[in-house]
Design an enzyme around this catalytic site. Structure first.
Site, short mmCIF file in Angstrom:
data_model
loop_
_atom_site.label_atom_id
_atom_site.label_comp_id
_atom_site.label_asym_id
_atom_site.label_seq_id
_atom_site.Cartn_x
_atom_site.Cartn_y
_atom_site.Cartn_z
N SER A 151 0.87 -1.18 0.00
CA SER A 151 0.00 0.00 0.00
C SER A 151 0.91 1.23 0.00
CB SER A 151 -0.89 -0.04 1.25
OG SER A 151 -1.62 1.15 1.38
N LYS A 193 -1.22 -0.98 -4.25
CA LYS A 193 -2.37 -0.13 -3.96
C LYS A 193 -1.89 1.30 -3.81
CE LYS A 193 -4.84 0.32 0.32
NZ LYS A 193 -5.63 -0.36 1.38
N LYS A 220 -2.81 5.19 -2.66
CA LYS A 220 -3.73 6.04 -1.92
C LYS A 220 -4.09 7.22 -2.82
CE LYS A 220 -3.91 3.98 2.13
NZ LYS A 220 -5.18 3.53 2.74
N ASP A 265 -7.18 3.36 -3.07
CA ASP A 265 -7.90 3.48 -1.80
C ASP A 265 -8.07 4.96 -1.48
OD1 ASP A 265 -8.96 3.27 0.74
OD2 ASP A 265 -7.28 2.17 1.60
N GLU A 269 -11.21 1.28 -3.45
CA GLU A 269 -11.54 1.00 -2.05
C GLU A 269 -12.10 2.25 -1.37
OE1 GLU A 269 -8.19 -0.82 -0.10
OE2 GLU A 269 -8.92 -0.35 1.91
N ASP A 291 -13.92 -0.81 3.07
CA ASP A 291 -13.01 -0.99 4.21
C ASP A 291 -13.72 -0.39 5.43
OD1 ASP A 291 -11.02 -0.74 6.15
OD2 ASP A 291 -9.53 0.22 4.87
N LYS A 344 -10.48 -6.52 8.13
CA LYS A 344 -9.45 -6.22 9.14
C LYS A 344 -10.06 -6.63 10.46
CE LYS A 344 -7.65 -2.05 6.83
NZ LYS A 344 -7.66 -0.57 6.82
N GLY A 374 -4.55 -4.05 6.08
CA GLY A 374 -3.49 -3.86 7.07
C GLY A 374 -3.59 -2.49 7.71
O1 OSB Z 1 -7.14 2.19 4.55
O2 OSB Z 1 -6.19 0.33 4.32
C1 OSB Z 1 -6.21 1.45 4.83
C2 OSB Z 1 -3.06 1.98 6.95
C3 OSB Z 1 -3.58 2.69 8.02
C4 OSB Z 1 -4.92 3.00 8.01
C5 OSB Z 1 -5.73 2.61 6.93
C6 OSB Z 1 -5.22 1.89 5.88
C7 OSB Z 1 -3.84 1.61 5.87
C8 OSB Z 1 -3.16 0.92 4.77
C9 OSB Z 1 -1.86 0.22 5.11
O3 OSB Z 1 -3.53 0.96 3.62
C10 OSB Z 1 -1.78 -1.19 4.69
C11 OSB Z 1 -0.60 -1.90 5.34
O4 OSB Z 1 -0.61 -2.12 6.57
O5 OSB Z 1 0.33 -2.22 4.61
MG MG Z 2 -8.45 1.11 3.23
#
Ligand code: OSB
Ligand code: MG
Length: 371
Positions: free
Chosen positions: A137, A163, A165, A190, A215, A240, A264, A292
């Site tokens: 990510s 992924k 952001k 995401d 996402e 999510d 999660k 994650g």
């Molecule tokens: O939206 O998935 C998310 C990390 C912190 C809070 C929200 C998210 C995330 C990540 C990190 O996308 C994913 C990872 O732990 O590698």
């Molecule tokens: Mg997310």
């Protein structure tokens, strides 16, 4: 089995991230989380609470989690013998909200049960895979060129799914640049709730990039608008933040608010609820994957065990230790296999070798209780 602990430690730890992680809701340079350690007669169990230092992803923070753990969840563990983990889940059903706090205790109980019974968490949860497909990510970068460079480094390291952001103003251009540089990469985005339905055209414009999914574009409490949005998008939506229970997962799939589930355990209130949501995905034919929260090795071990269940057919947001931390609080390091997978721990419980000296070094605050 008696999982009633004699002693409990709660710690707030803070670890520097190797690189800042920027999302639509803010930038993190350090990861803060709450750790709990339960100790009974000849056993112990560790749990990690995934709530962060600020309420950007959810209303829970390390401080609210500390309050709920110390004032409600942990004292209840001392009160009477606990038959099994299902009894814990039943007992805390009366605590409204605060899923991340509830999940941390459940993780510690699963770890303890595994160590007592000499079974890995994967075995206890009914997981099958010995390695799970993973991706990385990638946070929002200074500009699209830097983003392409950063993605390139992860691709070179062996990640086959990435992924990105996104947020308004940092969406089409960023995705276009990465897609042009990596035409065949499995790519997804995401938004962490940064859009409104009125901005649907911006998200529709992403359809041309053959993304695996978009996402959580809209608000956490908005399944209805997500279902409107999904109707006009070719790209599958994945939720999510909106999925706070297995029931939400079912309802979201039933009304077409998404086609894919990000699971999660922290957000869902524990591993048991995450398994129930996984079962919903399997029953309704929707792919699920393990999200994650920049976990330490303790939480990552739990995620790996969860992701070994058969319904987890898409790559997890679960990367090698060195993607997150220079130094972890467990002795082993999770490494990326050449096929973009990570091995699921096989030792009892979470299967990690907790590094107490390192934990002590990163501890900001600590409290201990005994029965
Ligand atoms: O939206 O998935 C998310 C990390 C912190 C809070 C929200 C998210 C995330 C990540 C990190 O996308 C994913 C990872 O732990 O590698
Ligand atoms: Mg997310």
């Amino acid at each position: 089995m008696n999982l009633r602990p004699d002693a409990i430690e709660v710690r707030l730890v803070e670890m520097p991230l190797r690189s800042p992680f920027e999302t639509s809701f803010g930038v993190e340079h350090h990861r803060q989380c709450v750790l709990i350690r339960l100790r009974g007669d000849g056993w112990e169990g560790w749990g990690e609470c995934v709530a962060g230092s600020s309420p950007g992803y959810s209303y829970e923070t390390t401080s609210t989690a500390w309050h709920i753990l110390v004032d409600f969840l942990l004292p209840a563990l001392f009160r009477e013998p606990l038959g099994g983990i299902d009894r814990y889940v039943e007992r805390v059903a009366g605590v409204r909200g605060h899923p991340m706090a509830r999940a941390a205790v459940e993780m510690a109980l699963w770890d303890a049960q595994g160590r007592i019974e000499d079974k890995s968490l994967r075995e206890l949860l009914g997981g099958r895979a010995s390695r799970v497909p993973v991706g990385v990510s990638v946070g929002i970068q200074a500009n699209p060129d830097t983003l392409v460079e950063v993605v390139g480094r992860y691709v070179d390291a062996g990640y086959r799914r990435v992924k990105l952001k996104i947020k308004p103003g940092r969406d089409h251009g960023d995705v276009e640049a990465v897609r042009r540089a990596f035409p065949d990469l499995r790519l997804q985005v995401d938004a962490n709730s940064a859009y409104r339905l009125e901005e649907a055209a911006t998200l529709q414009a992403l359809d041309e990039f053959h993304l695996l999914m978009i996402e959580q574009p809209l608000d956490e409490d908005d399944l209805i608008d997500h279902s409107q949005l999904q109707r006009i998008l070719k790209t599958p939506l994945c939720l999510d933040e909106s999925l706070l229970s297995a029931r939400h997962a079912r309802q979201a799939l039933e009304i077409g608010a998404c086609r894919i589930l990000n699971l999660k355990a922290g957000r869902l209130g524990g591993l048991s609820e995450a398994i129930a949501a996984h079962d919903v995905g399997l029953a309704l034919g929707a792919p699920v994957w393990c999200g994650g929260m920049l976990e330490t090795g303790i939480g990552r071990a739990s995620n790996l065990a969860l992701a070994s269940l058969p319904g987890f057919t898409l790559p997890a947001d679960l990367s090698a230790t060195d993607r997150y931390y220079e130094r972890d609080i467990i002795r082993q390091r999770f490494v990326l296999n050449p096929d973009s997978t990570i091995d699921v721990p096989t030792q009892p419980g979470l299967g990690v070798d907790v590094d107490l000296d390192e934990i002590e070094r990163v501890t900001v605050k600590k409290e201990a209780f005994s029965r």
